[in-house]
Motif scaffolding. Structure first.
Motif, mmCIF file in Angstrom:
data_model
loop_
_atom_site.group_PDB
_atom_site.id
_atom_site.type_symbol
_atom_site.label_atom_id
_atom_site.label_comp_id
_atom_site.label_asym_id
_atom_site.label_seq_id
_atom_site.Cartn_x
_atom_site.Cartn_y
_atom_site.Cartn_z
ATOM 1 N N ILE A 101 101.148 21.187 65.777
ATOM 2 C CA ILE A 101 100.557 20.878 64.458
ATOM 3 C C ILE A 101 99.353 19.967 64.615
ATOM 4 O O ILE A 101 98.312 20.145 63.971
ATOM 5 C CB ILE A 101 101.617 20.246 63.545
ATOM 6 N N ALA A 102 99.482 18.952 65.493
ATOM 7 C CA ALA A 102 98.376 18.011 65.706
ATOM 8 C C ALA A 102 97.151 18.719 66.283
ATOM 9 O O ALA A 102 96.015 18.422 65.903
ATOM 10 C CB ALA A 102 98.823 16.890 66.640
ATOM 11 N N ILE A 103 97.366 19.668 67.200
ATOM 12 C CA ILE A 103 96.242 20.401 67.803
ATOM 13 C C ILE A 103 95.491 21.203 66.736
ATOM 14 O O ILE A 103 94.266 21.242 66.709
ATOM 15 C CB ILE A 103 96.763 21.323 68.922
ATOM 16 N N VAL A 104 96.240 21.841 65.827
ATOM 17 C CA VAL A 104 95.611 22.681 64.796
ATOM 18 C C VAL A 104 94.829 21.833 63.802
ATOM 19 O O VAL A 104 93.677 22.135 63.457
ATOM 20 C CB VAL A 104 96.685 23.524 64.076
ATOM 21 N N ILE A 146 94.313 12.207 63.950
ATOM 22 C CA ILE A 146 95.646 12.193 63.344
ATOM 23 C C ILE A 146 96.409 10.967 63.830
ATOM 24 O O ILE A 146 96.442 10.675 65.029
ATOM 25 C CB ILE A 146 96.411 13.489 63.697
ATOM 26 N N VAL A 147 97.049 10.264 62.882
ATOM 27 C CA VAL A 147 97.804 9.051 63.244
ATOM 28 C C VAL A 147 99.305 9.229 63.035
ATOM 29 O O VAL A 147 100.092 8.406 63.511
ATOM 30 C CB VAL A 147 97.304 7.826 62.447
ATOM 31 N N ASP A 148 99.727 10.265 62.331
ATOM 32 C CA ASP A 148 101.163 10.458 62.109
ATOM 33 C C ASP A 148 101.441 11.928 61.786
ATOM 34 O O ASP A 148 100.716 12.547 61.007
ATOM 35 C CB ASP A 148 101.663 9.576 60.962
ATOM 36 N N VAL A 149 102.479 12.474 62.445
ATOM 37 C CA VAL A 149 102.969 13.819 62.132
ATOM 38 C C VAL A 149 104.477 13.698 61.963
ATOM 39 O O VAL A 149 105.202 13.559 62.941
ATOM 40 C CB VAL A 149 102.636 14.836 63.246
ATOM 41 N N HIS A 150 104.924 13.727 60.710
ATOM 42 C CA HIS A 150 106.361 13.626 60.443
ATOM 43 C C HIS A 150 106.886 15.020 60.128
ATOM 44 O O HIS A 150 106.838 15.497 58.999
ATOM 45 C CB HIS A 150 106.620 12.666 59.275
ATOM 46 N N ALA A 194 90.928 19.224 55.255
ATOM 47 C CA ALA A 194 92.158 19.939 55.641
ATOM 48 C C ALA A 194 92.726 20.747 54.490
ATOM 49 O O ALA A 194 93.127 21.899 54.658
ATOM 50 C CB ALA A 194 93.194 18.932 56.146
ATOM 51 N N VAL A 195 92.742 20.149 53.288
ATOM 52 C CA VAL A 195 93.293 20.856 52.124
ATOM 53 C C VAL A 195 92.428 22.054 51.758
ATOM 54 O O VAL A 195 92.934 23.145 51.472
ATOM 55 C CB VAL A 195 93.433 19.882 50.934
ATOM 56 N N ASP A 196 91.108 21.879 51.775
ATOM 57 C CA ASP A 196 90.213 22.965 51.383
ATOM 58 C C ASP A 196 90.228 24.123 52.384
ATOM 59 O O ASP A 196 90.097 25.290 51.991
ATOM 60 C CB ASP A 196 88.777 22.443 51.246
ATOM 61 N N ASN A 197 90.390 23.820 53.672
ATOM 62 C CA ASN A 197 90.228 24.850 54.698
ATOM 63 C C ASN A 197 91.545 25.446 55.205
ATOM 64 O O ASN A 197 91.564 26.594 55.658
ATOM 65 C CB ASN A 197 89.447 24.293 55.894
ATOM 66 N N PRO A 252 101.836 12.641 67.718
ATOM 67 C CA PRO A 252 101.781 14.098 67.750
ATOM 68 C C PRO A 252 103.053 14.764 68.269
ATOM 69 O O PRO A 252 103.405 15.836 67.847
ATOM 70 C CB PRO A 252 100.605 14.386 68.698
ATOM 71 N N ASP A 253 103.783 14.138 69.203
ATOM 72 C CA ASP A 253 104.996 14.743 69.748
ATOM 73 C C ASP A 253 106.258 14.116 69.189
ATOM 74 O O ASP A 253 107.355 14.383 69.663
ATOM 75 C CB ASP A 253 105.017 14.619 71.280
ATOM 76 N N GLY A 254 106.140 13.260 68.188
ATOM 77 C CA GLY A 254 107.313 12.655 67.581
ATOM 78 C C GLY A 254 107.967 11.586 68.425
ATOM 79 O O GLY A 254 109.067 11.128 68.122
ATOM 80 N N LYS A 255 107.314 11.129 69.515
ATOM 81 C CA LYS A 255 107.877 10.121 70.406
ATOM 82 C C LYS A 255 107.273 8.739 70.181
ATOM 83 O O LYS A 255 107.652 7.793 70.844
ATOM 84 C CB LYS A 255 107.635 10.537 71.875
ATOM 85 N N GLY A 256 106.356 8.628 69.233
ATOM 86 C CA GLY A 256 105.657 7.363 69.018
ATOM 87 C C GLY A 256 104.167 7.558 69.197
ATOM 88 O O GLY A 256 103.730 8.393 69.988
#
Length: 306
Positions: free
Chosen positions: A45-48, A55-59, A86-89, A134-138
């Motif tokens: 998700i972070a890569i896309v 990006i600072v957080d992916v929950h 991000a929302v528009d595209n 990005p990987d949920g590890k911190g």
């Protein structure tokens, strides 16, 4: 881009306003992403979404029992203006075969386990919600190895270093042997040849030991790798081949028995014909003998009459 968002943007342009509907969410840098492919993790998700900002957080919301993705997440940008891009595209964009639904989040609420913290708790700062990364590890940690993986990695590195050292030593010994063969002095050459023989013997022992070590390592790797499971199709094919072999063997045995019976019948028939011919010859011979005797007796009788 969805029709609703396009319509709002067109209305904003017609009214010639300096603000748009995005400004309602200018105090939140979080967006909501739904209808994700279940195989995507936080890193994917972070890569896309990182093409429009840091990006600072992916929950990513996961099942509490299985740990599998539920197909939606909350994502935060370092710069709030990245949420507009991000929302528009990305809204109604196709990613991994699915149409995404992307929208602003007016107020991001952390997971429930972070909402029940008491303000009097001395470790409140350690328990507060922090960006998961990005990987949920911190945040800043993209891959964490387990203790077993670290131990195995250290063992493999140590073994590879040991093999490299042994190979270097063998190469040095072989180079020395090659250099020794160019000595011209006869006496010194004989002395060196004797030394070379001993060193060759020692070198062969080292090579054998290294081969034994390599074979042992290969067996260890084969044990570590999962064994190949036989599929149903392979099993059916193997059983069918086995059945065909049994059927062919049975047919060959039956054909052999038939050939044997035919051979015996043929031999019996030939023997019977031989006996019959022999008997006919014998009868013919006896008839001829009787006929000769009768002729002689007739001759003798005629002579006596005269």
């Amino acid at each position: 881009m969805s029709k609703t968002i396009k319509k709002l943007n067109d209305v904003a342009l017609e009214n010639m306003q300096t603000t748009t509907w995005h400004d309602e969410y200018n105090k939140s840098s979080y967006i909501f992403v739904a209808n994700l492919n279940y195989a995507m993790n936080e890193g994917d998700i972070a890569i896309v979404f990182s093409q429009y900002g840091e990006i600072v957080d992916v929950h990513l919301v996961r099942d509490k029992i299985t740990g599998k993705s539920k197909g939606f997440c909350f994502l935060a940008y370092e710069d709030q203006r990245s949420t507009i891009l991000a929302v528009d595209n990305f809204n109604h964009a196709e990613i991994c075969g699915r149409l995404l639904r992307v929208d602003h989040v007016r107020e991001f609420k952390p997971p429930k386990e972070y909402l029940d913290i008491s303000p009097d708790d001395p470790e409140i700062f350690n328990k507060l919600y922090k960006p998961s990364g990005p990987d949920g590890k911190g945040w800043g940690i993209f891959r964490e190895l387990t203790q077993e993986e670290l131990v195995l990695k250290a063992q493999i590195e140590a073994q590879s270093q040991e093999i490299q050292k042994r190979n270097e030593k063998i190469f040095e010994n072989m180079q020395q042997i090659k250099n020794m063969q160019t000595i011209i002095d006869e006496d010194e050459r004989w002395d060196k040849m004797l030394m070379v023989q001993d060193e060759k013997k020692e070198l062969l022992e080292k090579i054998e030991a290294l081969q034994y070590f390599n074979n042992k390592m290969q067996k260890y790797k084969e044990i570590q790798e999962p064994e190949k499971q036989e599929t149903n199709e392979e099993r059916l094919l193997r059983l069918q081949k086995k059945q065909n072999k049994k059927f062919e063997k049975k047919n060959s045995e039956e054909k052999g028995k038939e050939r044997k019976i035919k051979k015996e019948k043929k031999e019996k028939k030939s023997k019977k014909n031989k006996d019959k011919d022999k008997k006919e010859k014998k009868d013919k011979k006896s008839k001829n003998h009787k006929r000769d005797q009768s002729q002689q007796s007739d001759k003798s009788d005629s002579g006596n009459q005269k």
